[in-house]
Design a protein around this motif. Structure first.
Motif, PDB file in Angstrom:
ATOM      1  N   LYS A 150     -19.292  37.632  46.257  1.00 37.24           N
ATOM      2  CA  LYS A 150     -19.768  36.457  45.540  1.00 37.24           C
ATOM      3  C   LYS A 150     -18.619  35.824  44.758  1.00 37.24           C
ATOM      4  CE  LYS A 150     -23.322  35.010  42.217  1.00 37.24           C
ATOM      5  NZ  LYS A 150     -24.417  35.480  41.334  1.00 37.24           N
ATOM      6  N   PRO A 151     -18.474  34.477  44.797  1.00 32.75           N
ATOM      7  CA  PRO A 151     -17.359  33.845  44.083  1.00 32.75           C
ATOM      8  C   PRO A 151     -17.482  34.015  42.576  1.00 32.75           C
ATOM      9  CG  PRO A 151     -18.911  32.203  44.905  1.00 32.75           C
ATOM     10  CD  PRO A 151     -19.319  33.513  45.521  1.00 32.75           C
ATOM     11  N   ALA A 152     -16.318  34.010  41.905  1.00 28.00           N
ATOM     12  CA  ALA A 152     -16.300  34.191  40.454  1.00 28.00           C
ATOM     13  C   ALA A 152     -16.875  32.988  39.732  1.00 28.00           C
ATOM     14  CB  ALA A 152     -14.867  34.446  39.990  1.00 28.00           C
ATOM     15  N   HIS A 153     -16.802  31.800  40.344  1.00 26.68           N
ATOM     16  CA  HIS A 153     -17.308  30.568  39.742  1.00 26.68           C
ATOM     17  C   HIS A 153     -18.262  29.907  40.729  1.00 26.68           C
ATOM     18  CE1 HIS A 153     -17.468  26.641  37.823  1.00 26.68           C
ATOM     19  NE2 HIS A 153     -16.776  27.114  36.799  1.00 26.68           N
ATOM     20  N   PRO A 154     -19.420  29.408  40.263  1.00 33.33           N
ATOM     21  CA  PRO A 154     -20.406  28.830  41.199  1.00 33.33           C
ATOM     22  C   PRO A 154     -19.992  27.498  41.814  1.00 33.33           C
ATOM     23  CG  PRO A 154     -21.136  28.551  38.923  1.00 33.33           C
ATOM     24  CD  PRO A 154     -19.928  29.436  38.879  1.00 33.33           C
ATOM     25  N   LEU A 155     -19.023  26.795  41.220  1.00 29.11           N
ATOM     26  CA  LEU A 155     -18.688  25.452  41.682  1.00 29.11           C
ATOM     27  C   LEU A 155     -17.296  25.335  42.295  1.00 29.11           C
ATOM     28  CD1 LEU A 155     -20.150  23.294  38.759  1.00 29.11           C
ATOM     29  CD2 LEU A 155     -21.206  23.845  40.962  1.00 29.11           C
ATOM     30  N   ILE A 156     -16.477  26.370  42.200  1.00 31.76           N
ATOM     31  CA  ILE A 156     -15.137  26.332  42.778  1.00 31.76           C
ATOM     32  C   ILE A 156     -14.756  27.731  43.231  1.00 31.76           C
ATOM     33  CG2 ILE A 156     -14.090  26.533  40.483  1.00 31.76           C
ATOM     34  CD1 ILE A 156     -11.658  25.003  41.575  1.00 31.76           C
ATOM     35  N   SER A 157     -14.176  27.796  44.403  1.00 28.31           N
ATOM     36  CA  SER A 157     -13.806  29.107  44.949  1.00 28.31           C
ATOM     37  C   SER A 157     -12.574  28.956  45.832  1.00 28.31           C
ATOM     38  CB  SER A 157     -14.968  29.685  45.764  1.00 28.31           C
ATOM     39  OG  SER A 157     -14.611  30.935  46.329  1.00 28.31           O
ATOM     40  N   LEU A 158     -11.666  29.913  45.742  1.00 26.90           N
ATOM     41  CA  LEU A 158     -10.493  29.929  46.595  1.00 26.90           C
ATOM     42  C   LEU A 158     -10.493  31.208  47.412  1.00 26.90           C
ATOM     43  CD1 LEU A 158      -6.962  28.650  45.984  1.00 26.90           C
ATOM     44  CD2 LEU A 158      -7.216  30.955  46.894  1.00 26.90           C
ATOM     45  N   LEU A 159     -10.450  31.044  48.718  1.00 29.91           N
ATOM     46  CA  LEU A 159     -10.410  32.172  49.635  1.00 29.91           C
ATOM     47  C   LEU A 159      -8.976  32.337  50.121  1.00 29.91           C
ATOM     48  CD1 LEU A 159     -11.714  34.314  51.467  1.00 29.91           C
ATOM     49  CD2 LEU A 159     -12.214  32.493  53.097  1.00 29.91           C
ATOM     50  N   ASP A 160      -8.312  33.371  49.611  1.00 34.79           N
ATOM     51  CA  ASP A 160      -6.943  33.690  50.019  1.00 34.79           C
ATOM     52  C   ASP A 160      -7.033  34.630  51.212  1.00 34.79           C
ATOM     53  OD1 ASP A 160      -4.356  34.671  50.360  1.00 34.79           O
ATOM     54  OD2 ASP A 160      -3.912  34.603  48.215  1.00 34.79           O
TER      55      ASP A 160
ATOM     56  N   PRO B 248     -18.740  18.811  44.041  1.00 32.70           N
ATOM     57  CA  PRO B 248     -18.530  17.570  43.276  1.00 32.70           C
ATOM     58  C   PRO B 248     -18.943  17.680  41.810  1.00 32.70           C
ATOM     59  CG  PRO B 248     -19.506  17.080  45.411  1.00 32.70           C
ATOM     60  CD  PRO B 248     -19.503  18.572  45.283  1.00 32.70           C
ATOM     61  N   ASP B 249     -19.944  18.497  41.498  1.00 29.14           N
ATOM     62  CA  ASP B 249     -20.387  18.647  40.111  1.00 29.14           C
ATOM     63  C   ASP B 249     -19.298  19.233  39.219  1.00 29.14           C
ATOM     64  OD1 ASP B 249     -22.820  17.621  40.783  1.00 29.14           O
ATOM     65  OD2 ASP B 249     -23.899  19.531  40.759  1.00 29.14           O
ATOM     66  N   PHE B 250     -18.327  19.922  39.814  1.00 32.61           N
ATOM     67  CA  PHE B 250     -17.259  20.530  39.014  1.00 32.61           C
ATOM     68  C   PHE B 250     -16.419  19.466  38.317  1.00 32.61           C
ATOM     69  CE2 PHE B 250     -13.045  22.661  38.593  1.00 32.61           C
ATOM     70  CZ  PHE B 250     -13.447  23.712  37.769  1.00 32.61           C
TER      71      PHE B 250
END
Length: 204
Positions: free
Chosen positions: A9-19, A92-94
């Motif tokens: 699960k991403p750390a932030h609901p509105l932005i995520s970076l997959l390395d 977009p809400d971010f």
């Protein structure tokens, strides 16, 4: 996307970076077709990598980027080597309440009208991956009242550099095309001022 790829699960609901270095990404995982409600930024540096966007297929053998807006279709990625790079997803809400909420709509590379990927020099790759690393580190940091400001400033920096690199790419392409046209004109001029045209049989 994390659920589809069986990722944490991403750390932030509105932005995520997959390395791709930090996850066990396989070609099978990347072969899905996606239509997402996020801004999607992908940097790929995999050998033999191909990605379909709209009706265009992009090759990323030299390392490059592509961008999609919410609601646009991104077809599967295929690679003959190990996936390398990152994918940044931003809802977009971010951006709500920030100037970037309006500014992001002015970046032409999010449009279907852009029919080629952004190809990067080694120096440009270093700049892009450094910013992505900063975003990734910030996402792993405990959220405070300045976290969103920091992240948005880094995203805007990433987009500004991307815009600069796209402009460089089109200027370079224009110079190359102009050089080719000039050479063609010189060859034609030399041909028509030689005796070759008159020596040809002009009969129908």
């Amino acid at each position: 996307m994390q659920h589809a790829l069986n990722l944490p699960k991403p750390a932030h609901p509105l932005i995520s970076l997959l390395d791709y270095r930090e996850a066990a990404i396989t070609n099978e995982m990347l072969s899905f077709d996606f239509v997402m409600d996020f801004y999607h930024i992908t940097y790929n540096d995999s050998s033999g990598c191909r990605m379909k966007y709209s009706q265009t297929t992009y090759d990323f053998n030299e390392g490059g980027m592509c961008f999609t807006s919410p609601g646009q279709s991104l077809a599967g990625i295929s690679s003959s080597g190990n996936p390398a790079g990152f994918t940044l997803l931003i809802h977009p809400d971010f951006f709500r309440g920030y100037p970037l909420e309006r500014k992001i709509k002015t970046y032409g590379f999010f449009s279907y009208s852009i029919n080629e990927a952004l190809y990067l020099s080694d120096k440009e790759k270093n700049i892009i991956t450094h910013i992505a690393g900063t975003i990734n580190d910030e996402l792993k940091t405990s959220i405070d009242d300045l976290s969103q400001d920091v992240l948005i400033s880094q995203v805007e920096l990433l987009l500004t550099y991307s815009q600069r690199f796209y402009k460089r790419q089109f200027i370079t392409r224009k110079i190359i095309n102009n050089d080719l046209l000039s050479k063609m004109e010189m060859l034609l001029d030399a041909y028509f001022h030689s005796e070759k045209p008159s020596s040809k049989d002009s009969r129908p």
